[in-house]
Scaffold this motif. Structure first.
Motif, PDB file in Angstrom:
ATOM      1  N   ALA A 177       4.812  -2.561  -2.622  1.00 18.32           N
ATOM      2  CA  ALA A 177       5.313  -3.612  -2.129  1.00 18.32           C
ATOM      3  C   ALA A 177       4.183  -4.331  -1.874  1.00 18.32           C
ATOM      4  O   ALA A 177       2.941  -3.899  -1.606  1.00 18.32           O
ATOM      5  CB  ALA A 177       6.080  -3.340  -0.770  1.00 18.32           C
ATOM      6  N   ALA A 178       4.365  -5.824  -1.412  1.00 20.18           N
ATOM      7  CA  ALA A 178       3.096  -6.664  -1.294  1.00 20.18           C
ATOM      8  C   ALA A 178       2.720  -6.423   0.423  1.00 20.18           C
ATOM      9  O   ALA A 178       3.786  -5.903   1.076  1.00 20.18           O
ATOM     10  CB  ALA A 178       3.637  -8.341  -1.278  1.00 20.18           C
ATOM     11  N   GLY A 179       1.553  -6.666   0.706  1.00 16.24           N
ATOM     12  CA  GLY A 179       1.262  -6.538   1.947  1.00 16.24           C
ATOM     13  C   GLY A 179       0.871  -5.183   2.331  1.00 16.24           C
ATOM     14  O   GLY A 179       0.633  -4.039   1.734  1.00 16.24           O
ATOM     15  N   ALA A 180       0.686  -4.756   3.587  1.00 21.51           N
ATOM     16  CA  ALA A 180       0.141  -3.707   4.251  1.00 21.51           C
ATOM     17  C   ALA A 180       0.809  -2.362   3.911  1.00 21.51           C
ATOM     18  O   ALA A 180       0.254  -1.411   3.545  1.00 21.51           O
ATOM     19  CB  ALA A 180       0.010  -3.642   5.473  1.00 21.51           C
ATOM     20  N   LEU A 181       2.204  -2.520   3.874  1.00 13.04           N
ATOM     21  CA  LEU A 181       3.119  -1.066   3.517  1.00 13.04           C
ATOM     22  C   LEU A 181       2.602  -0.665   2.039  1.00 13.04           C
ATOM     23  O   LEU A 181       2.343   0.383   1.791  1.00 13.04           O
ATOM     24  CB  LEU A 181       4.707  -1.266   3.690  1.00 13.04           C
ATOM     25  CG  LEU A 181       5.106  -0.489   3.283  1.00 13.04           C
ATOM     26  CD1 LEU A 181       4.871   1.044   4.158  1.00 13.04           C
ATOM     27  CD2 LEU A 181       6.786  -0.754   3.326  1.00 13.04           C
ATOM     28  N   GLY A 182       2.707  -1.766   1.166  1.00  9.94           N
ATOM     29  CA  GLY A 182       2.181  -1.508  -0.297  1.00  9.94           C
ATOM     30  C   GLY A 182       0.821  -0.798  -0.213  1.00  9.94           C
ATOM     31  O   GLY A 182       0.719   0.242  -1.350  1.00  9.94           O
TER      32      GLY A 182
END
Length: 169
Positions: A113-118
């Motif tokens: 996923a885009a962002g910190a989680l990815g």
């Protein structure tokens, strides 16, 4: 331990045996022998080991070596999840995280996923093993049959234990 498992290289994966030798392991993490009796450092202080309580603070290497010693094996994460969803596992949650013999790698078709989680998930999908279930120290939102925890195989601090399966055949 009484059978000398920490001294039998034949029970260990090669990296596990190298870790046992390098770290001087002879018992699970936070265990100490006092006056001939095993004690474990718990959240309530040093307590005598209760042989009827699930072992905790063991690495993947220790879990795998113990499985080999018993003639059984650790479940894959798929085996664990199917059994948990069918309510076939006693104490699957809230005691100890349970090592599986599955590497922490992406499921087919996974895209970060885009962002910190990815970034968090994608960058750690290497050289780690999956644990399932939960421990008594796990936040409620992480206690579900589908949750994948992951740690390096030598890690033994995160309230980890094991579950064994019999070979069928």
């Amino acid at each position: 331990m009484a059978d000398g498992g920490y001294a039998k290289a034949s029970l260990w994966l090669s990296d596990g045996w190298a870790t046992v030798e390098a770290e001087g392991w002879n018992a699970p993490g936070y265990w100490k022998k006092l006056d001939g009796v095993w004690h474990a450092l718990t959240l309530g202080g040093l307590k005598q080991v209760d042989p009827d309580v699930a072992v905790v603070h063991i690495s993947y290497y220790e879990a795998d070596a113990f499985a080999r010693w018993t003639g059984k094996h650790l479940p894959t994460e798929a085996e664990w999840e199917v059994a948990a969803r069918a309510n076939l596992l006693d104490n699957a949650f809230g005691i100890v995280w349970q090592w599986t013999r599955s590497a922490y790698s992406p499921y087919p078709g996974y895209r970060a996923a885009a962002g910190a989680l990815g970034e968090y998930n994608g960058k750690f999908m290497i050289n780690q093993m999956v644990l399932r279930g939960s421990s008594h120290a796990t936040p409620a939102g992480h206690t579900r049959a589908t949750y994948r925890n992951f740690f390096y195989p030598s890690a033994r601090w995160q309230f980890s234990g094991l579950r064994l399966l019999d070979y069928v055949g």
